[in-house]
Design a protein around this motif. Structure first.
Motif, mmCIF file in Angstrom:
data_model
loop_
_atom_site.group_PDB
_atom_site.id
_atom_site.type_symbol
_atom_site.label_atom_id
_atom_site.label_comp_id
_atom_site.label_asym_id
_atom_site.label_seq_id
_atom_site.Cartn_x
_atom_site.Cartn_y
_atom_site.Cartn_z
ATOM 1 N N TRP A 152 -4.687 0.761 -9.084
ATOM 2 C CA TRP A 152 -3.639 1.574 -8.465
ATOM 3 C C TRP A 152 -2.559 0.749 -7.791
ATOM 4 N N ARG A 153 -2.828 -0.561 -7.527
ATOM 5 C CA ARG A 153 -1.798 -1.387 -6.901
ATOM 6 C C ARG A 153 -0.908 -2.072 -7.930
ATOM 7 N N ARG A 154 -1.193 -1.886 -9.202
ATOM 8 C CA ARG A 154 -0.360 -2.503 -10.217
ATOM 9 C C ARG A 154 0.875 -1.643 -10.453
ATOM 10 N N ARG A 155 2.006 -2.288 -10.701
ATOM 11 C CA ARG A 155 3.229 -1.515 -10.920
ATOM 12 C C ARG A 155 3.143 -0.738 -12.223
ATOM 13 N N GLN A 187 12.792 5.241 -8.365
ATOM 14 C CA GLN A 187 13.308 3.891 -8.166
ATOM 15 C C GLN A 187 12.652 3.006 -9.224
ATOM 16 N N PHE A 188 13.243 2.994 -10.403
ATOM 17 C CA PHE A 188 12.613 2.251 -11.483
ATOM 18 C C PHE A 188 13.490 1.083 -11.917
ATOM 19 N N GLN A 189 12.853 0.128 -12.568
ATOM 20 C CA GLN A 189 13.588 -0.992 -13.142
ATOM 21 C C GLN A 189 13.637 -0.766 -14.646
ATOM 22 N N LEU A 190 14.843 -0.698 -15.184
ATOM 23 C CA LEU A 190 14.991 -0.417 -16.608
ATOM 24 C C LEU A 190 14.934 -1.701 -17.428
ATOM 25 N N ALA A 241 7.602 6.098 -13.436
ATOM 26 C CA ALA A 241 7.870 4.658 -13.386
ATOM 27 C C ALA A 241 8.329 4.226 -11.990
ATOM 28 N N HIS A 242 8.281 5.121 -11.014
ATOM 29 C CA HIS A 242 8.737 4.808 -9.647
ATOM 30 C C HIS A 242 8.065 3.526 -9.131
ATOM 31 N N ASN A 243 8.875 2.613 -8.607
ATOM 32 C CA ASN A 243 8.408 1.298 -8.130
ATOM 33 C C ASN A 243 7.913 0.390 -9.246
ATOM 34 N N GLY A 244 8.203 0.757 -10.489
ATOM 35 C CA GLY A 244 7.751 -0.061 -11.606
ATOM 36 C C GLY A 244 8.805 -0.121 -12.694
ATOM 37 N N VAL A 245 8.329 -0.209 -13.925
ATOM 38 C CA VAL A 245 9.219 -0.489 -15.054
ATOM 39 C C VAL A 245 9.315 0.708 -16.001
ATOM 40 N N LEU A 246 10.541 1.060 -16.354
ATOM 41 C CA LEU A 246 10.782 2.036 -17.414
ATOM 42 C C LEU A 246 11.276 1.250 -18.618
ATOM 43 N N PHE A 247 10.520 1.269 -19.697
ATOM 44 C CA PHE A 247 10.880 0.494 -20.878
ATOM 45 C C PHE A 247 11.386 1.421 -21.972
ATOM 46 N N LEU A 248 12.628 1.250 -22.352
ATOM 47 C CA LEU A 248 13.175 2.038 -23.449
ATOM 48 C C LEU A 248 13.340 1.118 -24.656
ATOM 49 N N ASP A 249 12.364 1.191 -25.552
ATOM 50 C CA ASP A 249 12.386 0.352 -26.747
ATOM 51 C C ASP A 249 13.286 1.047 -27.763
ATOM 52 N N GLU A 300 0.830 -1.205 0.000
ATOM 53 C CA GLU A 300 0.000 0.000 0.000
ATOM 54 C C GLU A 300 0.865 1.256 0.000
ATOM 55 N N SER A 301 1.945 1.248 0.801
ATOM 56 C CA SER A 301 2.727 2.483 0.872
ATOM 57 C C SER A 301 3.497 2.720 -0.425
ATOM 58 N N GLU A 302 3.958 1.640 -1.079
ATOM 59 C CA GLU A 302 4.610 1.823 -2.388
ATOM 60 C C GLU A 302 3.619 2.368 -3.411
ATOM 61 N N ALA A 303 2.399 1.810 -3.391
ATOM 62 C CA ALA A 303 1.388 2.252 -4.349
ATOM 63 C C ALA A 303 1.072 3.730 -4.138
ATOM 64 N N LEU A 304 1.032 4.139 -2.878
ATOM 65 C CA LEU A 304 0.732 5.548 -2.600
ATOM 66 C C LEU A 304 1.866 6.453 -3.090
ATOM 67 N N GLU A 305 3.123 5.978 -2.913
ATOM 68 C CA GLU A 305 4.261 6.768 -3.421
ATOM 69 C C GLU A 305 4.148 6.963 -4.924
ATOM 70 N N THR A 306 3.816 5.854 -5.614
ATOM 71 C CA THR A 306 3.736 5.915 -7.070
ATOM 72 C C THR A 306 2.571 6.802 -7.505
ATOM 73 N N CYS A 307 1.433 6.650 -6.827
ATOM 74 C CA CYS A 307 0.269 7.473 -7.168
ATOM 75 C C CYS A 307 0.518 8.946 -6.856
ATOM 76 N N ALA A 308 1.347 9.203 -5.829
ATOM 77 C CA ALA A 308 1.646 10.596 -5.486
ATOM 78 C C ALA A 308 2.361 11.276 -6.651
ATOM 79 N N VAL A 309 3.231 10.532 -7.339
ATOM 80 C CA VAL A 309 3.926 11.113 -8.493
ATOM 81 C C VAL A 309 2.929 11.423 -9.605
ATOM 82 N N LEU A 310 2.023 10.466 -9.874
ATOM 83 C CA LEU A 310 0.981 10.695 -10.886
ATOM 84 C C LEU A 310 0.164 11.928 -10.523
ATOM 85 N N SER A 311 -0.150 12.009 -9.232
ATOM 86 C CA SER A 311 -0.990 13.089 -8.745
ATOM 87 C C SER A 311 -0.335 14.456 -8.960
#
Ligand SMILES: Nc1ncnc2c1ncn2[C@@H]1O[C@H](COP(=O)(O)OP(=O)(O)OP(=O)(O)O)[C@@H](O)[C@H]1O
Ligand SMILES: [Mg+2]
Length: 499
Positions: free
Chosen positions: A262-265, A338-341, A294-302, A240-251
């Protein structure tokens, strides 16, 4: 007394510092002055608030109105303070009671009609208000976002008139509806769609378990993009706290938070024409970029080599630190990153180098220049490199085999294996320090000799040495979490360093 104070919150990076709106009415020439480092949009609040008050059948004071937004050194922008300013003016003139103002914060922009408009950055503001034990009144447009913060004391209003009615005790305000329970299955593409590609699947699973950065390289149409898009589906669900961090950026980026998912990366895939600012953030009022979204999730550079080289170079620092500081003139904002590339590329400009069924048209010089577009320091930060080769056409049309597992099956293994790392260091293996690495990646004397000789033979750098050990640690975690790494773990980890 003709002084009133209301509370609101500004937006600074993903922080939401408190702002006190002090309103003073005095004799002298009628007029309104807003002081306290307001930007243009806040200065315009003067006119919006006056008309909104008049349209709500209140009287705008025919006196000198001074509005001070404190602290003065904090930059303020947007229409987010409108509601707090309007209530301050009405309270200072005795048109609404003050009792409820002391422990309540107000967010919202006013339309000329007196209706409330949504604002950005409500989520971080609510988190801070909750920590202070304060109630917050937000516009209905932000209700879905507000509902994500459990235990927050939030009331929802449509108009200034409703808020005034509530302050007078004449009516109640609404509550945000509860968010739907977090579901993560069945959202987004599933790994069951991918045929074959066993090595790439395995690399994806290791990447998901250890949080390692991953580079997929291979000819066109082999499923690189397909595989990358399936990484979020096998990652452990956000807490929950990670999801809130990520949503805070969107917000704070002013984007809508989807209460269903909202709980999906997050999975962000900026196009290769993206500028450095779009990627890392910036602007006159600093906004988060793709790496923070992409915080707590994936940054995809195609198509990695197609990105501008300086665009890629700005990634190096946040990849190490997990955050980015955006500086613009007098303002500085920090955003989490904090993203995963996951990167994908063809091996050469025509795309067919190394493909047994197509001959490559590129000269060695062209191939070298193409690969040189990605700087060594960036490649050095990527733990896993894997060649994605063509799947035989017959296999593509065939029904799924036992190896074509779905995302839920793989995710179950990932969650279990990651638990070993969380118990040891509290973090996934990609994020552990060199010291923790020495502690957690113990090798027996024979394994050490074997590993040193292998590194020597492959000519790997010191950083590559540590990265290989981290990957071997993750492989051992998938293998039951043995304390000592053995030769099979090390050998497999080394196969992912060939890029
Ligand atoms: N292993 C696979 N299993 C199932 N379908 C596949 C596989 N590989 C490719 N495809 C099909 O080929 C299409 C193209 O795949 P994808 O876009 O992932 O290729 P790519 O490797 O990213 O190519 P490019 O280098 O051109 O970007 C997919 O949409 C899918 O229909
Ligand atoms: Mg592709």
């Amino acid at each position: 007394m003709s002084l009133a104070v209301t509370l609101s919150r500004a937006q600074e990076g993903v922080a939401a510092p408190q702002v006190m709106v002090e309103v003073h009415l005095s004799g002298g020439l009628p007029g309104t002055n807003i002081v306290g480092l307001p930007e243009a949009a806040v200065r315009e609040a003067r006119d919006r608030v006056r008309v909104a008050i008049q349209n709500t059948s209140f009287e705008y004071p025919n006196r000198k109105v001074t509005v001070n937004l404190a602290p003065a050194e904090l930059p303020k922008d947007g229409g987010r303070f409108d509601l707090a300013i309007a209530l301050g003016i009405l309270a200072a003139g005795g048109q609404v009671p003050r009792e409820k103002l002391d422990d309540c914060e107000f967010l919202g922009e006013l339309a000329l009609s007196g209706a409330l408009r949504g604002v950005s950055g409500v989520l971080p503001a609510l988190l801070r208000a909750r920590a202070r034990g304060r109630r917050v009144v937000v516009p209905r447009a932000n209700a879905a976002e507000a509902a994500l913060v459990s235990d927050a004391d939030v009331l929802v209003a449509d108009t200034l008139a409703e808020v005034c009615g509530w302050l007078r005790g004449a009516q109640d305000l609404g509550l945000p509806t509860d968010p739907p329970p977090p579901g993560i299955d069945g959202i987004g593409p599933d790994l069951a769609d991918v045929r074959g590609q066993l090595q790439a699947r395995r690399a994806l699973e290791i990447a998901a378990t250890g949080g390692h950065h991953l580079l997929l390289s291979g000819p066109p149409g082999t499923g690189k993009t397909m595989l990358a898009e399936r990484l979020p589906g096998i990652l452990p669900p956000l807490t929950e706290s990670e999801a809130l961090e990520t949503c805070a950026v969107l917000s704070v980026a002013g984007q809508t938070v989807d209460p269903q998912h909202w709980r999906r990366r997050p999975f962000r895939a900026p196009h290769h024409t993206a500028s450095a600012v779009a990627l890392v953030g910036g602007g006159a009022v600093p906004r988060p970029g793709e790496i923070s979204l992409a915080h707590n999730g994936v940054l995809f550079l195609d198509e990695l080599p197609e990105f501008g080289r300086h665009v890629l170079d700005v990634l190096r620092e946040p990849m190490e630190s997990g955050h980015i500081v955006v500086s613009r003139a007098a303002r500085q904002s920090t955003f989490p990153a904090q993203f995963q590339l996951v990167a994908a590329m063809n091996p050469c400009p025509c795309g067919y180098a190394g493909d047994p069924r197509h001959s490559c048209q590129c000269t060695p010089d062209q191939v070298q220049r193409y690969r040189a577009r990605i700087s060594g320091p960036l490649l050095d930060r990527i733990d896993l490199g894997v060649q994605v080769l063509r799947v035989p056409l017959g296999e593509l049309g065939a029904p799924p085999s036992v190896h074509d597992e779905d995302s839920a099956t793989v995710r179950a293994r990932v969650v279990k294996a990651r638990q070993h790392a969380l118990m040891r260091a509290g973090r996934p293996n990609a994020e552990i320090s060199t010291r923790e690495l020495e502690r957690d990646c113990a090798l027996g004397p024979a394994e050490r000799r074997w590993f040193d000789a292998a590194l020597e033979r492959l000519g790997l750098s010191a950083r590559a040495y540590h990265r290989t050990l981290r990957v071997a640690r993750t492989i051992a975690d998938l293998d039951g979490g043995a304390a000592l790494l053995d030769r099979t773990h090390l050998a497999e980890a080394l196969t992912y360093r060939r890029f």
